[in-house]
Design an enzyme around this catalytic site. Sequence first.
Site, PDB file in Angstrom:
ATOM      1  N   ASP A   1       2.936  36.922   7.851  1.00 46.41           N
ATOM      2  CA  ASP A   1       2.981  35.478   7.642  1.00 46.41           C
ATOM      3  C   ASP A   1       3.979  35.103   6.542  1.00 46.41           C
ATOM      4  O   ASP A   1       4.140  35.824   5.559  1.00 46.41           O
ATOM      5  CB  ASP A   1       1.585  34.993   7.253  1.00 46.41           C
ATOM      6  CG  ASP A   1       1.516  33.498   7.061  1.00 46.41           C
ATOM      7  OD1 ASP A   1       1.687  32.769   8.047  1.00 46.41           O
ATOM      8  OD2 ASP A   1       1.292  33.056   5.914  1.00 46.41           O
TER       9      ASP A   1
ATOM     10  N   GLU B   1       7.022  36.120  10.910  1.00 46.49           N
ATOM     11  CA  GLU B   1       7.051  34.665  11.008  1.00 46.49           C
ATOM     12  C   GLU B   1       8.041  34.201   9.936  1.00 46.49           C
ATOM     13  O   GLU B   1       7.696  34.072   8.757  1.00 46.49           O
ATOM     14  CB  GLU B   1       5.663  34.063  10.786  1.00 46.49           C
ATOM     15  CG  GLU B   1       5.600  32.578  11.100  1.00 46.49           C
ATOM     16  CD  GLU B   1       5.272  31.707   9.903  1.00 46.49           C
ATOM     17  OE1 GLU B   1       5.483  30.490  10.003  1.00 46.49           O
ATOM     18  OE2 GLU B   1       4.829  32.225   8.870  1.00 46.49           O
TER      19      GLU B   1
END
Length: 665
Positions: free
Chosen positions: A347, A400
């Site tokens: 993330d 990401e």
Amino acid sequence: MATSNSSAAKKKLTTKMKAPLKYEEQHFVDSTKPVWSYSLFTDEDIRNYQNGTLYNAYTKFGSHRLSVLNTDGFYFSVWAPNATAVSVIGDFNAWNPVAHDLYVRHDGSGIWEGFIPHFKKGEAYKYRIIGYKGMVLDKGDPYANYWEVRPNTASIAWEITKKWDDAAWMKKRKKNNALDAAWSVYEVHLASWMRPVKNDEESLNSYQQITERLVPYVKEMGFTHVELMPVMEHPFDGSWGYQGTGYFAATSRFGTPEDFMAMVDAFHQNDIGVVLDWVPSHFPYDAHGLFMFDGTHTYEYADMRKGFHPDWNSYIFNYSRGEVKSFLISSGRYWFDKFHIDGIRVDAVSSILRLDYSRKAGEWEPNAFGSNGNLEAIEFVKHFNETIYRDFPDVQTIAEESTDWPKISKPTTEGGLGFGMKWMMGWMHDTLDYFKMDPLFRSHYQNKFTFSMMYFYDENFMLPLSHDEVVHGKSPMIYKMPGDEWQKFSNLRLLYTYMFTHPGAKLLFMGNEFAQTTEWNYKSELSWELLEFDCHKMMQECIKDLNRLYRDEPALHELQFDNAGFEWVDLNHRNESIMVFRRKGKKKKDDVLIILNMTPVVHNNWKLYAYGKTEWKELFNSDEKKYWGTGDVFNPEIACTLVDKKTGQYEINLHLPALAAVILK
């Protein structure tokens, strides 16, 4: 075996100090105190830990069930370099802060450790830390495998025991997880996918109940992988798991670590890979967590220009500390090692890499070269990926990352960061912007639609329609689409067909597959009642068939990251907003043609010119009645006429339904 606490044993240990110590000679037991002095660490472990290369720190730190001198109990170890005292507290000693003091190692490592005899599995505990300037802190175990159910915050001593039944999957997963395999990922938030009571945030299915419902559903829908939003332990439901405190623990909200393992096992037995979200970018300031762990900035940067995330009101790991790097790499590795996962989605990679992420001028300091890259964080990311692919070559790491940082998914040997894939955020934004337009104006924005293929081969891209696109006022997917109800559903089927035929891996958030009509709400569950209506049930059928096509047609996946796998065939009908491209397989016979009609206008006897094949058949039509389309415009037989024998060009005569995609083979 451990040596006893005798003068002879001490003398023997002293005489051996000059030579490299064997593992068993590291154990030194004082069995006359409540906490026995005992160690699992070798000198090499300590060096690796401090250098950021102790990749299995979870086998040393935390709590571990052992038998020492024929006595069962748990060994504890924790890193608190600025503490003056550390003890284990819990129900077992009535939370007495002086009853069970740990021993500090005399090698300057800052590690406190000890063995507590008769300590039982399932006991809740914390570390009482007397930290910098006498600060008193009660902290959970950073390496705990199990925690109390929130709002309680203690760690639980645990011994994970699991017999796996996924040998068949593990044997073949190198093929299933390869970059030339189909990657159709269903993104799931476990709590809100389905609840026993719809709008009750405290109503939770167990891991077993989720497994019984979710696994057959994902299999029926045809997804190849499932991605779970963070299951690592976290105190606040509203963070969706992205503000974690337990980097080695599956959340206890749904059951035990073994229960979660059984879920992964069940997915594997049904030929479905498991990807976990992982958050090495930041952590919350909860009192029992990592923040100011020993009264100082132990895990986070002390300089808040680097150590604080203004967007998320959280703290940034200090990637320059070897101990922190060992902690994080061990965390990522732990889930592959112990839980058999197939991929990890990292993330907020942009915030890890950039010193100026979400900061104004003057709020950040350039690196030694005057630029905005966090040099130690960049090295950490490379190190992490190299370690994972070295130890688990049949998995994928996925970034990401939302900027144009180069070579995210290129090997570190080529100057890249070493991820296997990267989320294609640019494709997502451009595609949604295009489909939100009134179809009558789309002809003016064809370049926006086609732009993705200008840079697609810079990275190994995954196309994400994720949870972030259906929250915070962005509206659900179906209401991003223009027009009346029929046009909205037609547009959405058209978008999904484009997504599944565009090169790259795919990711679809839960609820998108049946056109959820409300934004995602983590406190509730998906609107399963919508499946009583044909338009939603048939959208679900469309996704099933697109998944099947993506899996079964080699041209749609085997060259998905290779520029030999894609070709624009016709971009010359801008006024009609019709675009045609070819997806190519390793064998020419596998090629497919995709025709996208972006307006609500039917085109009968539309002429397409393509090379190389004398016969085509309609493989898929998003306007079919079984998808809630009209079913009026289709191609049972396709006229194909040779127009240039020298070049092998053919004229293909087609009927194109309104706001629809047609796939030919």
